[in-house]
Design an enzyme around this catalytic site. Structure first.
Site, mmCIF file in Angstrom:
data_model
loop_
_atom_site.group_PDB
_atom_site.id
_atom_site.type_symbol
_atom_site.label_atom_id
_atom_site.label_comp_id
_atom_site.label_asym_id
_atom_site.label_seq_id
_atom_site.Cartn_x
_atom_site.Cartn_y
_atom_site.Cartn_z
ATOM 1 N N ARG A 160 34.156 37.419 -34.113
ATOM 2 C CA ARG A 160 33.188 36.738 -34.977
ATOM 3 C C ARG A 160 33.075 37.428 -36.340
ATOM 4 O O ARG A 160 32.890 36.766 -37.362
ATOM 5 C CB ARG A 160 31.824 36.697 -34.301
ATOM 6 C CG ARG A 160 31.765 35.828 -33.046
ATOM 7 C CD ARG A 160 30.395 35.850 -32.408
ATOM 8 N NE ARG A 160 30.321 34.944 -31.266
ATOM 9 C CZ ARG A 160 30.319 35.337 -29.989
ATOM 10 N NH1 ARG A 160 30.371 36.632 -29.706
ATOM 11 N NH2 ARG A 160 30.256 34.455 -29.013
ATOM 12 N N TYR A 174 33.151 22.064 -42.470
ATOM 13 C CA TYR A 174 31.959 21.362 -42.941
ATOM 14 C C TYR A 174 30.783 22.330 -42.966
ATOM 15 O O TYR A 174 30.691 23.243 -42.145
ATOM 16 C CB TYR A 174 31.626 20.146 -42.077
ATOM 17 C CG TYR A 174 31.345 20.437 -40.623
ATOM 18 C CD1 TYR A 174 30.045 20.643 -40.159
ATOM 19 C CD2 TYR A 174 32.380 20.493 -39.693
ATOM 20 C CE1 TYR A 174 29.772 20.890 -38.828
ATOM 21 C CE2 TYR A 174 32.128 20.749 -38.348
ATOM 22 C CZ TYR A 174 30.833 20.948 -37.926
ATOM 23 O OH TYR A 174 30.574 21.202 -36.593
ATOM 24 N N MET A 176 26.520 23.021 -42.750
ATOM 25 C CA MET A 176 25.410 22.415 -42.009
ATOM 26 C C MET A 176 24.133 23.226 -42.189
ATOM 27 O O MET A 176 24.160 24.400 -42.561
ATOM 28 C CB MET A 176 25.749 22.295 -40.529
ATOM 29 C CG MET A 176 25.917 23.607 -39.804
ATOM 30 S SD MET A 176 25.958 23.388 -38.002
ATOM 31 C CE MET A 176 24.265 22.837 -37.709
ATOM 32 N N ASN A 177 23.013 22.558 -41.940
ATOM 33 C CA ASN A 177 21.688 23.164 -41.909
ATOM 34 C C ASN A 177 21.026 22.857 -40.579
ATOM 35 O O ASN A 177 21.419 21.926 -39.864
ATOM 36 C CB ASN A 177 20.774 22.572 -42.998
ATOM 37 C CG ASN A 177 21.157 23.003 -44.394
ATOM 38 O OD1 ASN A 177 21.753 24.054 -44.603
ATOM 39 N ND2 ASN A 177 20.802 22.167 -45.360
ATOM 40 N N GLN A 214 36.881 27.881 -33.136
ATOM 41 C CA GLN A 214 35.756 27.702 -34.060
ATOM 42 C C GLN A 214 35.303 29.029 -34.639
ATOM 43 O O GLN A 214 35.296 30.046 -33.959
ATOM 44 C CB GLN A 214 34.583 27.052 -33.322
ATOM 45 C CG GLN A 214 33.302 26.931 -34.138
ATOM 46 C CD GLN A 214 32.160 26.363 -33.333
ATOM 47 O OE1 GLN A 214 31.946 25.162 -33.298
ATOM 48 N NE2 GLN A 214 31.407 27.231 -32.666
#
Length: 278
Positions: A160, A174, A176-177, A214
């Site tokens: 990570r 993308y 994001m919130n 991811q």
């Protein structure tokens, strides 16, 4: 009057105490500007661009990915990570200053940093979760599951903070919130509730192991959104499927706000120059 002792301040630095800086940046090719570049400068510029996009060069950032992007918003996409944000920016400035620079127009960028999320359980918290699931603390099954998790956790957290980019062809990003609207204000929920929702969300994502990789980077205070989500897919449909599937989780369906999606395909510098007809 005696003043209470103050803790020593950390040394000024642009580097993080742990983790790396991250930049996503996208360019479109300005065809009129490209046509105005003479042949010799254009030939030179192609070589310069391939040099700066080469992740194997001696002075390259720790991680550098280049992709051909789909759609009208961008032709070229870069993802760059390094301990030093100025090393990252040196790639951007080198592209701007190279002979092809006038033809490569930035259209979007996203600045963030790598992190270990507060919702990643410690070994102790994972043990509590096992008990909540019905396992008896100290039982053989409990010990086996806890030890397996504890042995994996350091490597997972290292990935990570200092991620390796997977060798998968499809690249998606993308921002994001988490929402703050009345009735769905993420920041008014208790930590235990938020943690449970994120655990459910992670369980959905595990189903795509091997098909999708991811990386979540944090951008609070660095950009207009709170997180950036980077996905690498073994094939295009896996990207669609994971995003669709995870939107049904409450953490996403009720509390998530999404920015623009960018999707492209990782290629070598030579393949990019050829494909974009630079």
């Amino acid at each position: 009057m005696n003043r209470p002792p103050q803790a020593a301040l950390p040394d000024p630095t642009v580097k993080l105490s742990e983790g790396w800086h991250c930049l996503h940046i996208y360019y479109r090719v300005d065809q009129a500007a490209l046509n105005a570049i003479g042949k010799s400068d254009r030939d030179w510029g192609r070589g310069e661009l391939m040099h700066w996009l080469n992740p194997e060069r001696e002075d390259a950032p720790q991680r550098l990915l280049a992709a051909v992007m789909s759609g009208h918003r961008a032709d070229l996409g870069l993802m760059i990570m390094d301990p030093d944000p100025l090393v990252i920016d040196s790639v951007v400035q080198a592209i701007r200053a190279c002979p092809l620079g006038p033809a490569l127009v930035p259209t979007y960028s996203f600045v963030s940093i790598s992190e270990v999320s507060e919702y990643v359980p410690t070994a102790e918290q994972y043990g509590e979760k096992l008990v909540a699931q019905g396992l008896e603390a100290g039982s053989e099954m409990y010990a086996a599951k806890l030890n397996a998790y504890a042995s994996r956790l350091p490597a997972m957290n290292k990935q990570r903070l200092y991620p390796d980019f997977p060798e998968l062809p499809v690249f998606c990003f993308y921002p994001m919130n988490k929402s703050r609207v009345p009735g769905a204000n993420w920041y008014m929920e208790s930590f235990s509730h938020r943690s449970a929702l994120m655990s459910e969300h992670a369980t959905s994502g595990i189903k795509f192991a091997g098909r999708v990789s991811q990386l979540i980077t944090a951008s609070t205070g660095f950009d207009d959104w709170e997180w950036g989500v980077t996905l690498w897919g073994r094939n295009p449909e896996s990207i669609k499927e994971i995003v669709y599937t995870m939107r049904f989780d409450e953490a996403s369906a009720k509390y998530a706000e999404f920015g623009p999606f960018y999707i492209g395909y990782s290629r070598t510098p030579q393949e990019i120059v050829d494909h974009l007809r630079l």
